[in-house]
Design an enzyme around this catalytic site. Structure first.
Site, PDB file in Angstrom:
ATOM      1  N   SER A 240       0.845  -1.186   0.000  1.00  0.00           N
ATOM      2  CA  SER A 240       0.000   0.000   0.000  1.00  0.00           C
ATOM      3  C   SER A 240       0.880   1.234   0.000  1.00  0.00           C
ATOM      4  O   SER A 240       1.972   1.245   0.571  1.00  0.00           O
ATOM      5  CB  SER A 240      -0.914   0.019   1.225  1.00  0.00           C
ATOM      6  OG  SER A 240      -0.210   0.484   2.357  1.00  0.00           O
ATOM      7  N   LYS A 241       0.383   2.251  -0.669  1.00  0.00           N
ATOM      8  CA  LYS A 241       1.187   3.457  -0.804  1.00  0.00           C
ATOM      9  C   LYS A 241       1.459   4.088   0.567  1.00  0.00           C
ATOM     10  O   LYS A 241       2.563   4.542   0.839  1.00  0.00           O
ATOM     11  CB  LYS A 241       0.465   4.471  -1.696  1.00  0.00           C
ATOM     12  CG  LYS A 241       1.335   5.685  -1.976  1.00  0.00           C
ATOM     13  CD  LYS A 241       0.791   6.526  -3.107  1.00  0.00           C
ATOM     14  CE  LYS A 241       1.884   7.461  -3.638  1.00  0.00           C
ATOM     15  NZ  LYS A 241       1.439   8.251  -4.773  1.00  0.00           N
ATOM     16  N   ARG A 242       0.442   4.075   1.390  1.00  0.00           N
ATOM     17  CA  ARG A 242       0.605   4.722   2.696  1.00  0.00           C
ATOM     18  C   ARG A 242       1.711   4.065   3.514  1.00  0.00           C
ATOM     19  O   ARG A 242       2.500   4.717   4.169  1.00  0.00           O
ATOM     20  CB  ARG A 242      -0.710   4.667   3.474  1.00  0.00           C
ATOM     21  CG  ARG A 242      -1.249   6.047   3.794  1.00  0.00           C
ATOM     22  CD  ARG A 242      -2.442   6.021   4.736  1.00  0.00           C
ATOM     23  NE  ARG A 242      -2.145   5.388   6.013  1.00  0.00           N
ATOM     24  CZ  ARG A 242      -3.078   4.891   6.807  1.00  0.00           C
ATOM     25  NH1 ARG A 242      -4.340   4.950   6.469  1.00  0.00           N
ATOM     26  NH2 ARG A 242      -2.759   4.343   7.956  1.00  0.00           N
TER      27      ARG A 242
END
Length: 472
Positions: A240-242
RNA sequence: GGCGCUAUCGUCUAACGGUUAGGACAGAGCCCUCUCAAGGCUUAAAUACGAGUUCGAUUCUCGUUAGCGCUACCA
């Protein structure tokens, strides 16, 4: 044979999505089928133009292309028609339960939620009356509740999959705002576009039972399926980007100077193998070799860390492609890279090709050309500190000056002549040839390491060589 | 919680029920060499655990554990 890649524009192009696209594309090309790009944008709130742009940007970089293109938001009538047809057949029903009200006690401790009490059994008359009165509802699929009924499908990767329909909840087809859900829109389009094989991430494996139910209720034949193992971070969590930053976006690899073909090659090796130990493969080779038998069932870890955001194997593959692909194909990519890095348009093609060919054997990405290879394309470069050390030994600079004088007199500025001249000088001055060689490399390229120095001489060219030796 | 999927070196993976469990990347060492790569050679490194079936199990079955997925009027 028709396949589709159906991203929803709610983020940049994720590397897992890119791999799904690639496998679809490979399968289509292998069988001479049709590759369809379908934008699944039925979730109005979460779609963004920016995301759509970045998906196209990523796909464009991969350079594989597709044959047909659709957008779900253009096809809402079709989705609704198909949902209503299912409703007309009695295979769906209106659920007037207000949104969120049911969510509180769904799932968790006391078993799965299957449907909202009372709604499934509503009489057609009452259902029609309440709908006519304008009461909002979601249209739910009436999943068979008879004991012992089950749903099955064939998966190219996971084999025959079966699930008791008692374990499938009455999922939504149409939201209370009239918009189709993902399941409805996706199946309606797959049917309408005559998709023959659905190749997608394993996260949809359990959704597939619902889809089979929809296909059957709509009176169509379910396509075949192939679910792909997921890509995960080193800690096993989904990318996930986060949490994992830019490593999950394909544009990161583009910006790091990857070759599209090498990156495609790398992605293919995550969860698939050709069964013959080959690793470095060209696109045509991948097309030829791609079969579902080679697809793995376990999730694959993308190997990266905070210090090193690029999977080492990806980097290795890239350097392999970089040094083995046709120079004529590489040169335009290098040229583009140099131009975006602010270089003037490089020399004429023959010279440029020669330079690229000589230095690429030491490089692993396109970004190396304007950085480590700077001196080959520009007269404005710094001598690296480590290179400076090669120039510092007593007498080194003087030897370079002397060498320059001698090279000036050379009839033909060829590698063998240069080498002969250099070794002769070393002999006469009773120094090791390596001293002059290393100093020359430093002066000519600004780098402490690099290709064979005699290649450097010819790549840089006589005039510049003389100038750089003089100024050493 | 329910349902499902999965489990081989650090990572990607190979292995008709019979192999000294193979390859690649990353690591270590050697060779080559004008440096650095590349290349060649060598080395270290794995069948999650427990039962069962079998002459024989990485492979088949069951259980345990762990990870992941689904369990939305997201996709």
């Amino acid at each position: 044979m028709r396949v589709r890649f159906a991203p929803s524009p709610t983020g940049y192009l994720h590397i897992g999505s890119a791999r799904t696209f690639i496998f679809n594309w490979l399968y289509a090309r292998h069988h001479g089928g049709t590759m369809i790009l379908r934008i699944d944008d039925t979730d109005l709130e979460r779609n963004t133009q920016q995301s759509l742009d970045s998906i196209f940007e990523g796909l464009k970089w991969l350079g594989l292309g597709w044959d047909e293109q659709y957008r779900q938001s253009d096809r809402l009538d079709l989705h609704r028609q198909m949902a209503n047809a299912i409703f007309e057949k009695g295979k769906a029903y209106r659920d007037f339960t207000p949104a969120h009200a049911a969510g509180d006690d769904k799932g968790h401790s006391d078993g799965p939620w299957l449907f909202n009490a009372g709604m499934r059994e509503l009489s057609p008359e009452e259902s029609d009356r309440r709908a006519a009165a304008g009461e909002p509802f979601v249209l739910r699929f009436r999943v068979p509740r008879e004991a012992g009924t089950s749903v099955s499908f064939e998966d190219h990767v996971f084999g025959t999959q079966t699930r008791q329909s008692a374990d499938i909840e009455d999922f939504a087809l149409l939201r209370s705002n009239g918009m189709p859900t993902y399941h409805m829109a996706s199946c309606a389009d797959d049917l309408d576009l005559k998709i023959t094989d659905i190749i997608r991430g394993q996260d949809h494996l359990s959704n597939t039972f619902k889809h089979v139910l929809i296909f059957e209720a709509a009176g169509g034949n379910a396509p075949k399926f192939a679910h792909l193992p997921l890509l995960t971070a080193p800690d096993g969590a989904k990318l996930s980007k986060r949490k994992h930053g830019p490593v999950v976006s394909v544009t990161t690899y583009r910006d790091a100077g990857f070759l599209p073909a090498a990156y495609v090659n790398f992605l293919c090796l995550l969860g698939w193998n050709p069964k013959d130990n080959r690793e470095q493969m060209s696109i045509p080779e991948l097309i030829e070799a791609f079969k579902f038998e080679g697809v793995n069932r376990a999730n694959a870890v993308v190997n990266f860390s905070e210090e090193d955001p690029i999977d080492p194997k990806a980097l290795w593959l890239n350097s392999q492609h970089l040094r083995t692909m046709a120079v004529s194909e590489l040169a335009p990519l290098v040229k583009a890279q140099l131009i975006t890095s602010g270089f003037e348009i490089p020399d004429d093609d023959a010279v440029f090709l020669q330079k690229v060919d000589i230095i690429r054997s030491r490089f692993s990405t396109l970004v190396d050309f304007p950085t480590r290879g700077r001196a080959y394309f520009s007269d404005h470069f710094e001598i690296q500190p480590e290179a400076m050390e090669k120039l510092n030994p007593p007498g080194a600079r003087e030897l370079l000056h002397e060498l320059g004088e001698r090279l000036l007199l050379l009839e033909e500025f060829s590698e063998t002549n240069i080498e002969a001249e250099l070794r002769k000088l070393a002999m006469e001055r009773q120094v090791k040839a390596g001293l002059i060689i290393n100093a020359a490399r430093a002066a000519l390229s600004g780098q402490p390491v690099g290709p064979s120095v005699f290649h450097v001489f010819t790549a840089v060219g006589r005039q510049r060589v003389l100038h750089r030796l003089r100024n050493a």
